[in-house]
Write a protein that holds these residues in place. Structure first.
Motif, PDB file in Angstrom:
ATOM      1  N   ASP A  47     -14.733   7.611  15.594  1.00 35.32           N
ATOM      2  CA  ASP A  47     -14.856   6.963  16.911  1.00 35.32           C
ATOM      3  C   ASP A  47     -14.571   5.470  16.854  1.00 35.32           C
ATOM      4  N   ILE A  48     -14.983   4.821  15.779  1.00 36.25           N
ATOM      5  CA  ILE A  48     -14.785   3.375  15.689  1.00 36.25           C
ATOM      6  C   ILE A  48     -13.290   3.029  15.630  1.00 36.25           C
ATOM      7  N   ILE A  49     -12.491   3.923  15.047  1.00 37.65           N
ATOM      8  CA  ILE A  49     -11.037   3.692  14.972  1.00 37.65           C
ATOM      9  C   ILE A  49     -10.464   3.675  16.397  1.00 37.65           C
ATOM     10  N   ARG A  50     -10.856   4.692  17.160  1.00 35.95           N
ATOM     11  CA  ARG A  50     -10.367   4.764  18.555  1.00 35.95           C
ATOM     12  C   ARG A  50     -10.795   3.518  19.320  1.00 35.95           C
ATOM     13  N   HIS A  51     -12.046   3.068  19.088  1.00 38.49           N
ATOM     14  CA  HIS A  51     -12.556   1.902  19.806  1.00 38.49           C
ATOM     15  C   HIS A  51     -11.720   0.652  19.478  1.00 38.49           C
ATOM     16  N   ILE A  52     -11.461   0.430  18.203  1.00 34.68           N
ATOM     17  CA  ILE A  52     -10.693  -0.779  17.810  1.00 34.68           C
ATOM     18  C   ILE A  52      -9.313  -0.734  18.471  1.00 34.68           C
ATOM     19  N   ARG A  53      -8.711   0.462  18.485  1.00 39.28           N
ATOM     20  CA  ARG A  53      -7.370   0.600  19.083  1.00 39.28           C
ATOM     21  C   ARG A  53      -7.414   0.300  20.577  1.00 39.28           C
ATOM     22  N   ASP A  54      -8.510   0.740  21.222  1.00 41.28           N
ATOM     23  CA  ASP A  54      -8.596   0.575  22.683  1.00 41.28           C
ATOM     24  C   ASP A  54      -8.836  -0.868  23.115  1.00 41.28           C
ATOM     25  N   VAL A  55      -9.549  -1.664  22.286  1.00 47.76           N
ATOM     26  CA  VAL A  55      -9.957  -2.981  22.781  1.00 47.76           C
ATOM     27  C   VAL A  55      -8.971  -4.117  22.500  1.00 47.76           C
ATOM     28  N   GLY A  56      -8.022  -3.927  21.619  1.00 51.67           N
ATOM     29  CA  GLY A  56      -7.141  -5.079  21.345  1.00 51.67           C
ATOM     30  C   GLY A  56      -5.918  -4.699  20.552  1.00 51.67           C
ATOM     31  N   SER A  57      -5.274  -5.718  20.011  1.00 57.31           N
ATOM     32  CA  SER A  57      -4.007  -5.471  19.331  1.00 57.31           C
ATOM     33  C   SER A  57      -4.124  -5.588  17.814  1.00 57.31           C
ATOM     34  N   ALA A  58      -5.364  -5.734  17.305  1.00 52.62           N
ATOM     35  CA  ALA A  58      -5.524  -5.884  15.847  1.00 52.62           C
ATOM     36  C   ALA A  58      -5.081  -4.608  15.137  1.00 52.62           C
ATOM     37  N   ASP A  82      -3.440  11.398  10.989  1.00 45.20           N
ATOM     38  CA  ASP A  82      -3.634  11.781  12.394  1.00 45.20           C
ATOM     39  C   ASP A  82      -4.468  10.769  13.176  1.00 45.20           C
ATOM     40  N   LEU A  83      -5.167   9.874  12.465  1.00 46.16           N
ATOM     41  CA  LEU A  83      -6.063   8.933  13.155  1.00 46.16           C
ATOM     42  C   LEU A  83      -5.328   7.738  13.754  1.00 46.16           C
ATOM     43  N   GLY A  84      -4.076   7.544  13.355  1.00 48.52           N
ATOM     44  CA  GLY A  84      -3.309   6.432  13.927  1.00 48.52           C
ATOM     45  C   GLY A  84      -3.729   5.075  13.395  1.00 48.52           C
ATOM     46  N   VAL A  85      -3.999   4.982  12.073  1.00 47.23           N
ATOM     47  CA  VAL A  85      -4.303   3.680  11.479  1.00 47.23           C
ATOM     48  C   VAL A  85      -3.033   3.125  10.820  1.00 47.23           C
ATOM     49  N   ASP A  86      -3.061   1.831  10.513  1.00 48.39           N
ATOM     50  CA  ASP A  86      -1.862   1.200   9.940  1.00 48.39           C
ATOM     51  C   ASP A  86      -1.800   1.320   8.418  1.00 48.39           C
ATOM     52  N   PHE A  87      -2.959   1.159   7.763  1.00 46.64           N
ATOM     53  CA  PHE A  87      -3.014   1.206   6.296  1.00 46.64           C
ATOM     54  C   PHE A  87      -4.161   2.099   5.833  1.00 46.64           C
ATOM     55  N   ALA A  88      -3.973   2.733   4.664  1.00 47.22           N
ATOM     56  CA  ALA A  88      -5.048   3.507   4.038  1.00 47.22           C
ATOM     57  C   ALA A  88      -4.925   3.335   2.524  1.00 47.22           C
ATOM     58  N   THR A  89      -6.034   3.560   1.812  1.00 47.91           N
ATOM     59  CA  THR A  89      -6.025   3.278   0.367  1.00 47.91           C
ATOM     60  C   THR A  89      -6.268   4.512  -0.501  1.00 47.91           C
ATOM     61  N   VAL A  90      -5.723   4.422  -1.724  1.00 50.20           N
ATOM     62  CA  VAL A  90      -5.935   5.435  -2.759  1.00 50.20           C
ATOM     63  C   VAL A  90      -6.048   4.658  -4.076  1.00 50.20           C
ATOM     64  N   HIS A  91      -6.894   5.142  -4.984  1.00 44.28           N
ATOM     65  CA  HIS A  91      -7.011   4.452  -6.276  1.00 44.28           C
ATOM     66  C   HIS A  91      -5.779   4.700  -7.147  1.00 44.28           C
ATOM     67  N   CYS A  92      -5.344   3.671  -7.863  1.00 45.97           N
ATOM     68  CA  CYS A  92      -4.199   3.825  -8.785  1.00 45.97           C
ATOM     69  C   CYS A  92      -4.638   4.361 -10.136  1.00 45.97           C
ATOM     70  N   ARG A 107       2.825  11.334   5.493  1.00 49.22           N
ATOM     71  CA  ARG A 107       3.951  11.757   6.335  1.00 49.22           C
ATOM     72  C   ARG A 107       4.604  10.580   7.076  1.00 49.22           C
ATOM     73  N   GLY A 108       4.600   9.426   6.436  1.00 48.63           N
ATOM     74  CA  GLY A 108       5.249   8.250   7.018  1.00 48.63           C
ATOM     75  C   GLY A 108       4.506   7.672   8.221  1.00 48.63           C
ATOM     76  N   LYS A 109       3.300   8.188   8.508  1.00 52.86           N
ATOM     77  CA  LYS A 109       2.570   7.709   9.690  1.00 52.86           C
ATOM     78  C   LYS A 109       1.590   6.591   9.364  1.00 52.86           C
ATOM     79  N   VAL A 110       1.248   6.422   8.088  1.00 54.49           N
ATOM     80  CA  VAL A 110       0.316   5.368   7.678  1.00 54.49           C
ATOM     81  C   VAL A 110       0.819   4.794   6.356  1.00 54.49           C
ATOM     82  N   LYS A 111       0.729   3.475   6.220  1.00 54.56           N
ATOM     83  CA  LYS A 111       1.202   2.840   4.977  1.00 54.56           C
ATOM     84  C   LYS A 111       0.122   2.975   3.901  1.00 54.56           C
TER      85      LYS A 111
END
Ligand code: C5P
Length: 241
Positions: A47-58, A82-92, A107-111
């Motif tokens: 829910d917090i992801i949707r909220h951040i997306r709704d309130v601004g351009s960050a 599927d959540l529509g975020v810009d970046f996500a992390t994985v350990h190297c 799938r090219g949808k998140v960096k």
């Protein structure tokens, strides 16, 4: 053109969605990206992801630092995509196959950003964990090795301290994104807390960092908004000069 505030990634290291929403309202327009980590994601869910997306351009960075067998990482990253975020992390740290699985799942949808060596870790920790002397003596070698592994796997960039950015950019190219935590402004009374490999905002940017994760110096300031603005001013004055 990238503005000074766009360098700032504010981690919403907070226990509840309510507390996070208050922070988002206060800092929107003063930071370029909000980072949602494990504490908040466990507490609030998507829910917090949707909220951040709704309130601004960050931009939004979902920092769950995945670390599991490739199949599980791939399937988890598909859900993150599927959540529509810009970046996500994985350990190297584990294997190139795990990094490739994260990239496949995106799938090219998140960096995808690879976590190289946490900025809370120093060379004694690496030695105690049984790493070769070469890496224990010079942590930056381990960071660069992992960064190149992440690049080979197709990641967009890595998380690394401001001390290693220059070497990574030289070897992986300037387009390979470097996100730098362990940032502490040179302000009176500022402490490093649990961070070990620390730089100021200006140092990190001069070394080539694309984004700076700055948490406690903003969150714990008497006036968090004023602290974010002060950091932007310092970036503008020293970082680009
Ligand atoms: O600025 P501060 O030390 O409070 O930043 C803490 C944040 O930085 C946390 O959200 C933590 O997950 C993140 N971090 C990171 N990678 C590291 C070290 C810290 O993403 N190597």
């Amino acid at each position: 053109m990238k503005k000074a505030k766009d360098y700032i990634v504010f981690p919403l290291d907070l226990p509840s969605e309510r507390a996070a929403r208050e922070c988002v309202a206060m800092l929107s327009g003063h930071v370029g990206m909000f980072k949602v980590g494990l504490e908040l994601f466990i507490g609030s869910g998507p829910d917090i992801i949707r909220h951040i997306r709704d309130v601004g351009s960050a931009k939004i960075f979902l920092d769950l630092k995945l670390h599991d067998i490739p199949e599980t990482v791939c399937r988890s990253m598909e859900r993150i995509a599927d959540l529509g975020v810009d970046f996500a992390t994985v350990h190297c740290g584990e294997s190139q196959a795990m990094l490739e699985a994260a990239v496949r799942g995106s799938r090219g949808k998140v960096k995808i950003l690879g976590v190289t060596v946490l900025t809370s870790v120093q060379h004694q920790d690496v030695a105690a964990a049984g790493f070769r002397d070469e890496f224990a003596a010079d942590l930056s070698k381990l960071v660069v090795k992992r960064a190149l592994m992440a690049k080979d796997a197709g990641c967009a960039g890595v998380i690394c301290s401001g001390l290693e950015v220059r070497m990574i950019k030289e070897q992986a190219g300037t387009d390979f994104v470097a996100v730098t935590p362990g940032i502490r402004p040179a302000w009176e009374g500022m402490t490093a807390d649990d961070q070990q490999r620390v730089t100021t905002p200006a140092q990190a940017i001069q070394n080539g960092s694309d984004y700076l994760v700055i948490g406690r110096p903003i969150r714990d300031a008497d006036d968090p908004k004023a602290a974010a603005i002060r950091i932007s001013e310092e970036i503008l004055r020293k970082g680009e000069g």
